[in-house]
Design an enzyme around this catalytic site. Structure first.
Site, short mmCIF file in Angstrom:
data_model
loop_
_atom_site.label_atom_id
_atom_site.label_comp_id
_atom_site.label_asym_id
_atom_site.label_seq_id
_atom_site.Cartn_x
_atom_site.Cartn_y
_atom_site.Cartn_z
N TYR A 61 15.11 2.40 -16.25
CA TYR A 61 15.60 1.28 -15.17
C TYR A 61 13.82 0.92 -14.78
O TYR A 61 13.46 -0.55 -14.68
CB TYR A 61 15.97 1.39 -13.72
CG TYR A 61 17.16 1.01 -13.64
CD1 TYR A 61 18.04 0.01 -13.33
CD2 TYR A 61 18.35 1.64 -14.36
CE1 TYR A 61 19.09 -0.26 -13.67
CE2 TYR A 61 19.43 1.91 -14.45
CZ TYR A 61 19.79 0.66 -14.14
OH TYR A 61 21.19 0.06 -14.65
N HIS B 293 0.77 -0.98 -0.26
CA HIS B 293 -0.51 -0.36 0.23
C HIS B 293 0.51 1.09 0.20
O HIS B 293 0.87 2.41 0.72
CB HIS B 293 -1.18 -0.40 0.78
CG HIS B 293 -1.96 -1.24 1.44
ND1 HIS B 293 -3.04 -1.32 1.80
CD2 HIS B 293 -2.48 -2.40 0.81
CE1 HIS B 293 -3.45 -2.47 2.02
NE2 HIS B 293 -3.59 -2.40 0.82
#
Length: 229
Positions: free
Chosen positions: A129, A104
């Site tokens: 990335y 979360h």
């Protein structure tokens, strides 16, 4: 035969410790508060280890992690997270997945609530990335936590995505190892943070040519439309 059994036990012991170690690291850095988030790892026998329900990732005990068989039935440990259907759906549709991390994390949750987000590519190609670790990220609609219907939404993605955002809830990321899944989840969170910092400022994203180069050199897999923004 005995040696193989001992090796399997050794591998499971290591994976139990890895889940707790990574979970504690994610918790201590504020990436999933309270008792939110869950982690699972698939075992060689088709079963898996998963964090228990209502467990804080910062205070996991290797001995009490939930051990499920290949049908998802509890074999040992505490009762598993209610998000088992979510993990099952991703394992069933993405054959390379060996570990799944669901958090979360603040910036990823915030991203999932923005009106302009493309469900096929929740983030534009912002950094090399991000593409290398996450590919493209799908956004699925809101379902209450533990709702079995979220599994159908994940299955609807047909295994094309290793990283998924649950609207108003958080990220779910699969990897071929637990370390890869954790690192990709962190990269997704940092990229969501960048997006929020730069929102409305007309930043430069990677060009189609730069994305194509990453696909060629690093074998990045992008779903159809995954890098169109």
């Amino acid at each position: 035969m005995r040696q193989a059994g001992m090796t399997a036990m050794s591998n499971e012991t290591r994976l139990r410790e890895d889940i707790c170690r990574f979970g504690r690291s994610l918790f201590e850095r504020g990436l999933t508060p309270g008792s939110s988030g869950n982690i699972s790892v698939k075992m060689d026998d088709g079963g898996w280890l998963v964090t228990p329900t209502n467990a804080s990732l910062g205070f996991l005990d290797p001995a009490t992690l939930s051990r499920l068989d290949s049908r998802g039935r509890l074999v040992s440990g505490e009762a598993p997270t209610k998000e088992v259907p979510l993990h099952t759906a991703l394992y069933d549709t993405r054959g390379s997945a060996r570990a799944i991390v669901h958090l979360h994390s603040t910036h990823s949750v915030a991203l999932s609530m923005l009106p302009e987000i493309d469900p096929r590519a929740a983030l534009p190609p912002m950094t090399a990335y991000y593409l290398m670790k996450c590919g493209a990220t799908a956004l699925v609609p809101y379902y209450r936590p533990g709702d079995p219907a979220v599994a159908d939404a994940i299955k609807g993605l047909a295994g094309k995505y290793s990283s998924v955002l649950l609207a108003n809830h958080g990220p779910v990321v699969a990897g071929d190892t637990l370390e890869a899944a954790v690192f990709a989840t962190e990269e997704l969170e940092e990229t969501a943070k960048l997006y929020l910092l730069l929102r409305g400022m007309n930043p430069r994203y990677l060009s189609p040519e730069q994305v194509t180069d990453l696909v060629k050199v690093f074998g990045v897999t992008l779903p159809e439309h995954g890098h169109e923004h």
